[in-house]
Enzyme design. Structure first.
Site: not given
Ligand code: NI
Length: 170
Positions: A46, A51, A97-98, A139-140, A143
């Site tokens: 995701g 991000q 998480c990236l 989670h997304e 963000h």
């Molecule tokens: Ni993330």
């Protein structure tokens, strides 16, 4: 398509509340395509617009399972996603998480959620998800409100991860 620059903690864009997308246009679709390519390149499941440095309510997801259970790429593009229903039951899931590279932690999430969003063509859709996909969706969408998974942890655990990230960056 192009791979975008990934923003990592503690970049302040990750703590900002994103703006609603007024209309899904070719420009929106180009960003969604690039976000998906960036997500695949970094082996993520995701990715949210902040991000990649964009303050817009857009996410891409691919948990590699179709609704009928078939494996393989199944990209989801969600513009202005909104969680409209969530189960009282919760589950714990080990999340990464990236934007917080190399770290992960157990996070408590709703086991099922229903999300309303605009799809790739700007059409309103509703998606019911459970378990893994429900976790990714939570989670997304977090963000987009400037919330990271570490914000759901105890202060002690959160600080431990931040310390490790700082050490990595040195
Ligand atoms: Ni993330």
């Amino acid at each position: 398509m192009a791979i975008m620059k990934l923003y990592t903690y503690p970049d302040k864009i990750l703590a900002e509340k994103c703006d609603k997308v007024e209309k899904v246009t070719d420009e929106t679709r180009k960003i969604l395509d690039d976000m998906l390519e960036t997500m695949y390149a970094d082996k993520g499941v995701g990715l949210a617009a902040p991000q990649v440095g964009l303050k817009q309510r857009m996410i891409v997801i691919d948990d590699k399972v179709g609704e009928d259970g078939t494996p393989g790429p199944h990209p989801l593009y969600l513009v202005n996603p909104e969680i409209i229903e969530k189960s009282a039951e919760t589950i714990f899931f080990n999340e990464g998480c990236l934007s917080l590279p190399g770290q992960c932690a157990e996070v408590e999430r709703h086991q099922r959620v229903t999300v309303r969003y605009l799809d790739y063509n700007g059409k309103e859709q509703t998606l019911k998800a459970e378990d893994y996909l429900a976790v990714i969706l939570q989670h997304e969408t977090d963000h987009l409100d400037g919330i990271l998974y570490i914000d759901h942890l105890s202060r002690l655990k959160r600080n431990m991860i931040i310390k490790k990230l700082k050490k990595q960056a040195d």
